[in-house]
Design an enzyme around this catalytic site. Structure first.
Site, PDB file in Angstrom:
ATOM      1  N   HIS A   8      74.372  20.901  17.490  1.00 48.32           N
ATOM      2  CA  HIS A   8      73.128  20.172  17.206  1.00 48.32           C
ATOM      3  C   HIS A   8      72.651  20.458  15.794  1.00 48.32           C
ATOM      4  O   HIS A   8      73.098  21.403  15.136  1.00 48.32           O
ATOM      5  CB  HIS A   8      72.021  20.578  18.195  1.00 48.32           C
ATOM      6  CG  HIS A   8      71.633  22.035  18.109  1.00 48.32           C
ATOM      7  ND1 HIS A   8      72.440  23.046  18.577  1.00 48.32           N
ATOM      8  CD2 HIS A   8      70.537  22.639  17.588  1.00 48.32           C
ATOM      9  CE1 HIS A   8      71.864  24.211  18.362  1.00 48.32           C
ATOM     10  NE2 HIS A   8      70.705  24.001  17.749  1.00 48.32           N
ATOM     11  N   ASP A  50      68.890  21.145  14.114  1.00 48.60           N
ATOM     12  CA  ASP A  50      67.650  21.573  14.752  1.00 48.60           C
ATOM     13  C   ASP A  50      66.566  20.500  14.762  1.00 48.60           C
ATOM     14  O   ASP A  50      66.247  19.908  13.725  1.00 48.60           O
ATOM     15  CB  ASP A  50      67.124  22.851  14.091  1.00 48.60           C
ATOM     16  CG  ASP A  50      67.926  24.056  14.557  1.00 48.60           C
ATOM     17  OD1 ASP A  50      68.410  24.040  15.705  1.00 48.60           O
ATOM     18  OD2 ASP A  50      68.086  24.997  13.766  1.00 48.60           O
ATOM     19  N   HIS A  54      75.219  23.068  14.175  1.00 47.79           N
ATOM     20  CA  HIS A  54      75.627  24.431  14.524  1.00 47.79           C
ATOM     21  C   HIS A  54      75.673  24.601  16.029  1.00 47.79           C
ATOM     22  O   HIS A  54      75.160  23.770  16.794  1.00 47.79           O
ATOM     23  CB  HIS A  54      74.704  25.458  13.864  1.00 47.79           C
ATOM     24  CG  HIS A  54      73.285  25.349  14.318  1.00 47.79           C
ATOM     25  ND1 HIS A  54      72.418  24.414  13.819  1.00 47.79           N
ATOM     26  CD2 HIS A  54      72.586  26.036  15.252  1.00 47.79           C
ATOM     27  CE1 HIS A  54      71.250  24.534  14.403  1.00 47.79           C
ATOM     28  NE2 HIS A  54      71.327  25.510  15.292  1.00 47.79           N
ATOM     29  N   ARG A  60      63.838  33.789  14.790  1.00 51.84           N
ATOM     30  CA  ARG A  60      64.154  32.489  14.183  1.00 51.84           C
ATOM     31  C   ARG A  60      62.908  31.863  13.584  1.00 51.84           C
ATOM     32  O   ARG A  60      61.876  31.746  14.256  1.00 51.84           O
ATOM     33  CB  ARG A  60      64.692  31.585  15.299  1.00 51.84           C
ATOM     34  CG  ARG A  60      65.032  30.172  14.940  1.00 51.84           C
ATOM     35  CD  ARG A  60      65.340  29.499  16.276  1.00 51.84           C
ATOM     36  NE  ARG A  60      65.928  28.196  16.166  1.00 51.84           N
ATOM     37  CZ  ARG A  60      65.244  27.088  15.980  1.00 51.84           C
ATOM     38  NH1 ARG A  60      63.950  27.124  15.816  1.00 51.84           N
ATOM     39  NH2 ARG A  60      65.880  25.926  15.960  1.00 51.84           N
TER      40      ARG A  60
HETATM   41  O1  AKG Z   1      71.628  31.854  18.467  1.00 53.16           O
HETATM   42  C1  AKG Z   1      72.264  31.229  17.609  1.00 53.16           C
HETATM   43  O2  AKG Z   1      73.292  31.662  17.084  1.00 53.16           O
HETATM   44  C2  AKG Z   1      71.787  29.876  17.166  1.00 53.16           C
HETATM   45  C3  AKG Z   1      70.657  29.393  18.013  1.00 53.16           C
HETATM   46  C4  AKG Z   1      70.321  27.983  17.665  1.00 53.16           C
HETATM   47  O3  AKG Z   1      71.062  27.085  17.903  1.00 53.16           O
HETATM   48  C5  AKG Z   1      69.084  27.713  16.982  1.00 53.16           C
HETATM   49  O4  AKG Z   1      68.334  28.660  16.688  1.00 53.16           O
HETATM   50  O5  AKG Z   1      68.831  26.542  16.694  1.00 53.16           O
END
Ligand code: AKG
Length: 286
Positions: free
Chosen positions: A105, A107, A262, A277
């Protein structure tokens, strides 16, 4: 000719995207030159990685804000004193086949102005597994035939959070024990973005559809859209368009949602994983 970096070292990780940056302590205020070089490396490599950083939430916030205001965080509960930080957690005993970010996806592409960047900081990392993969939307675009490029340039796609955060989305049905996610009918809303977007800073074009949030081609039915979207998703995920990052405690990744997808790998059952995050606000895809 590219200009050399003077304040940081930049080591590319793969041919498609990704570079590790060393020589900088992100817990300290960044000088203008260091910031400008990190920004340049980010644009050149689409995703950049730092190792051995010791960051408090306020340090991650300060680093994020160097790039612009925070992006909008929907549905996922943030840290009590830090309304712009999500803790991405999977506990050791959560042997679920379903993890946060476990499908390719870009984000929050269901937003009118999806975040331009996401910054993820590793706080608790399994001894193996839990890598994050990235795929270059630039290469996905540049390797298409001229005929398909021309067709796609005229198309828009409908994006929605409904498969994840909508009233019948995966987070409405399945609970992640360690993350509070409130799916509701607002997640069913739809909006359109161009299928091919032009990066506002690099001027390069990329394929901007993804299997989580893209529902259909605008003006087409889902059944009509499926073969084209399936092709584009499979094409965008070709191994030679990707890089893969192995985390350690203290690693930080910053990726460009305008030209990358990602995926968080879910291959570390029995071990805990926790990241903080943040996102940087973006503009309307064009
Ligand atoms: O945990 C991860 O490595 C990525 C998580 C993810 O896809 C995001 O934070 O958008």
């Amino acid at each position: 000719m590219t200009t050399a970096y003077e304040t940081i070292r930049v080591r590319p990780l793969a041919g498609a995207c990704g570079a590790e940056i060393s020589g900088v302590d992100l817990a300290r205020p960044l000088g203008n030159q260091a910031f400008a070089e990190i920004h340049r490396a980010f644009l050149e490599h689409s995703v950049i990685f730092f190792r051995d950083q010791d960051l408090k939430p306020a340090d991650q916030e300060a680093f994020t804000l160097r790039f612009g205001p925070f992006g909008q965080t929907d549905y996922v509960k943030t840290l009590p004193d830090h309304p712009n930080i999500i803790a991405v957690i999977k506990e050791a005993e959560e042997r679920t086949p379903f993890n946060f970010g476990g499908v390719w996806h870009s984000d929050f592409s269901y937003q009118d102005r999806p975040p331009m960047a996401t910054i993820l900081y590793g706080r608790d990392v399994p001894p193996y597994g839990g890598d994050t993969m990235f795929a270059s939307g630039y290469l996905a675009y540049e390797t298409l035939s001229d005929g398909l490029k021309r067709t796609l340039e005229g198309l828009r796609a409908v994006h929605s959070a409904r498969r994840s955060y909508g009233s019948k989305g995966s987070y409405a049905k399945r609970r992640l024990k360690s993350m509070e996610i409130a799916a509701d009918e607002s997640g069913d809303a739809e909006l359109e973005h161009p299928v091919i977007r032009t990066h506002p800073e690099t001027g390069r074009k990329s394929v901007f559809v993804n299997p989580v949030y893209t529902i259909r081609i605008a003006g087409w039915t889902e059944a009509e859209s499926k073969p084209l979207l399936d092709f584009l998703h499979a094409h965008a995920q070709r191994p030679e368009f990707t890089c893969r990052f192995r985390w350690a405690k203290g690693s930080l990744a910053m990726w460009d949602n305008r030209c990358l997808q990602h995926l968080a790998l879910n291959d570390y059952h029995g071990f805990r994983r926790e990241h903080h995050r943040t996102t940087v606000a973006g503009d309307r895809p064009a």
